[in-house]
Design a protein around this motif. Sequence first.
Motif, short mmCIF file in Angstrom:
data_model
loop_
_atom_site.label_atom_id
_atom_site.label_comp_id
_atom_site.label_asym_id
_atom_site.label_seq_id
_atom_site.Cartn_x
_atom_site.Cartn_y
_atom_site.Cartn_z
N CYS A 1 -11.41 0.56 -2.68
CA CYS A 1 -10.06 0.17 -2.29
C CYS A 1 -10.17 -0.90 -1.21
N ASP B 1 -7.07 9.52 -3.23
CA ASP B 1 -6.59 8.40 -4.04
C ASP B 1 -5.93 7.34 -3.15
N HIS B 2 -6.57 7.05 -2.02
CA HIS B 2 -6.05 6.07 -1.07
C HIS B 2 -6.24 4.66 -1.63
N ASP B 3 -5.28 3.79 -1.35
CA ASP B 3 -5.42 2.41 -1.80
C ASP B 3 -5.81 1.47 -0.68
N PHE C 1 0.84 -1.19 0.00
CA PHE C 1 0.00 0.00 0.00
C PHE C 1 0.88 1.24 0.00
N HIS C 2 0.39 2.29 -0.65
CA HIS C 2 1.16 3.53 -0.78
C HIS C 2 0.50 4.71 -0.10
N ARG C 3 -0.82 4.73 -0.08
CA ARG C 3 -1.57 5.85 0.49
C ARG C 3 -2.64 5.28 1.43
#
Length: 161
Positions: free
Chosen positions: A141, A110-112, A7-9
Motif C-alpha cells: 500500500c 486491509d489498510h490502503d 484513502f479509506h483505511r
Amino acid sequence: MASRPTFHRILVAVDGSRHADLALASALAIAERDHARLTVMTVIPNVTESAAMAYGAGVDPVAMQGDADRAAEKIIRAALEEIPDDQPVESVQRRGHAGPEIVAQVKAGDHDVVLLGARGVGRIGSMFGSVSQHVLHHSKCAVFVAHLPEDAKADATGDGS
C-alpha cells in the motif's frame, strides 16, 4: 494533473518519537480530509534473555519485558488522546519486530496507506534495523515516512536560534 488519491483505511504506527508524532498528525489530517477510518498501532518488542544480555550482565529480561509493555501502553494512550472524539479510530498492539508487525497489520486490516516516523526511539527497537525501510519495501500500500527536519527539532526543544 491526476486526481489526488483518497484513502479509506489509514494505519499509523506510533513509538513515542517526535517523528511518529508528525506521522500521527499527518494521518489525522488525511483521515479528516478523506473521512477515513484510522488505526493507531504500536509494536511491543519481545525481550529475550539474549537481547537483555546485550545490555550487560544482571539485567532481568522479565522486568525489561514489563517495562516495554508499560511503555507501549503509555505510547498508545497518548496517541489516542490526540484523536478528536468524532474521528473513527481503533487501536492495535502487536508484539514482535516492528517492521514485520506493521506490514502484517497492513495486510490484516486491509489498510490502503500506512504512516510512520523515520526514526524510532528506545534502546531495544534500535537493535532491529530500519523499521521504515522494511515497511517501504514490504507493504503493498502507500507508505508515508514522516521525518522532522533538524531545525524543526531544535525549534521545538527550544535549542533553535
